[in-house]
Write a protein that holds these residues in place. Sequence first.
Motif, PDB file in Angstrom:
ATOM      1  N   SER A  88      38.563 -27.689  -6.471  1.00 12.88           N
ATOM      2  CA  SER A  88      38.499 -26.768  -7.606  1.00 12.88           C
ATOM      3  C   SER A  88      37.209 -27.003  -8.385  1.00 12.88           C
ATOM      4  O   SER A  88      36.440 -27.938  -8.109  1.00 12.88           O
ATOM      5  CB  SER A  88      39.698 -26.998  -8.531  1.00 12.88           C
ATOM      6  OG  SER A  88      39.558 -28.247  -9.206  1.00 12.88           O
ATOM      7  N   GLN A 117      39.024 -32.953 -11.297  1.00 11.58           N
ATOM      8  CA  GLN A 117      38.843 -32.014 -10.194  1.00 11.58           C
ATOM      9  C   GLN A 117      40.058 -32.082  -9.279  1.00 11.58           C
ATOM     10  O   GLN A 117      40.558 -33.174  -8.978  1.00 11.58           O
ATOM     11  CB  GLN A 117      37.576 -32.331  -9.397  1.00 11.58           C
ATOM     12  CG  GLN A 117      37.237 -31.296  -8.338  1.00 11.58           C
ATOM     13  CD  GLN A 117      35.920 -31.604  -7.637  1.00 11.58           C
ATOM     14  OE1 GLN A 117      35.657 -32.751  -7.250  1.00 11.58           O
ATOM     15  NE2 GLN A 117      35.073 -30.605  -7.492  1.00 11.58           N
ATOM     16  N   LYS A 118      40.536 -30.921  -8.846  1.00 10.56           N
ATOM     17  CA  LYS A 118      41.680 -30.858  -7.937  1.00 10.56           C
ATOM     18  C   LYS A 118      41.205 -30.702  -6.505  1.00 10.56           C
ATOM     19  O   LYS A 118      40.163 -30.088  -6.244  1.00 10.56           O
ATOM     20  CB  LYS A 118      42.583 -29.670  -8.291  1.00 10.56           C
ATOM     21  CG  LYS A 118      43.235 -29.750  -9.654  1.00 10.56           C
ATOM     22  CD  LYS A 118      44.103 -28.519  -9.910  1.00 10.56           C
ATOM     23  CE  LYS A 118      44.700 -28.547 -11.300  1.00 10.56           C
ATOM     24  NZ  LYS A 118      45.518 -27.339 -11.569  1.00 10.56           N
ATOM     25  N   SER A 123      44.472 -23.310  -1.212  1.00 12.00           N
ATOM     26  CA  SER A 123      44.525 -22.957  -2.638  1.00 12.00           C
ATOM     27  C   SER A 123      45.669 -23.626  -3.402  1.00 12.00           C
ATOM     28  O   SER A 123      45.837 -23.384  -4.589  1.00 12.00           O
ATOM     29  CB  SER A 123      44.628 -21.431  -2.822  1.00 12.00           C
ATOM     30  OG  SER A 123      43.516 -20.789  -2.241  1.00 12.00           O
TER      31      SER A 123
END
Length: 226
Positions: A88, A117-118, A123
């Motif tokens: 992400s 941050q992922k 998704s």
Amino acid sequence: MKMEELTKKEQIINFARHDPFLKISDIAKNVETTPRYVRTILSEANISLMELREKYARNMEERLAVKGNNLQKATVRLLREDGEVNVSEVSLQRISNLESKELVKTNPEEELYKIVQKKLLDSHPYSVQEIITYLSPDINQERIADLNSLYELFGNKGVDGFKFRSNVLQVERFNPMMANELGLKEDDPIIRSQRMILIDKMPIGIENFYFDANSIQLVFPGELVV
């Protein structure tokens, strides 16, 4: 924000940063404008496709250089082997000094931040990485937008220039905030890995990884001492 909601200038910059190997003509075609206008926007934004390509190549070289050492490191294995893995955007949040008594400031003007941050599979987040560290007070969201890794916050040392201390793993059965970040139920199990980041023996950051326990396996080399 959806691509169609961006201005042509924002679309051009977005295409350049996310795929620097696109040609000027390709960007112009995607944005429905002229190559000349694309060159003008990139020049005004001080963006060089060549520099972005070189940065990407250096990052790939660093990853390949350490690949041979990975057999001696703990690894995270996704239970699902199919799907697209991505990351992400990086988010930035200033936090209270009370959360970091161990950390060392390298500059008295620095302020404490949490950078997050992922990591995503198709998704859907399976991991959240956060680093708590002191940064210059002029840091902002725009300056961190192009980070490929949170470790780039610490300059050109890269992850191999760090030492890590006290990697502690813990299963958390109730962490509503992180469950929400990972798209889980409040009582779903989450694995937390916390360690201290050291540069020249100085603790300059606290790193937390949160994993959806039902999505990954942690694989450790060698013996387990109990």
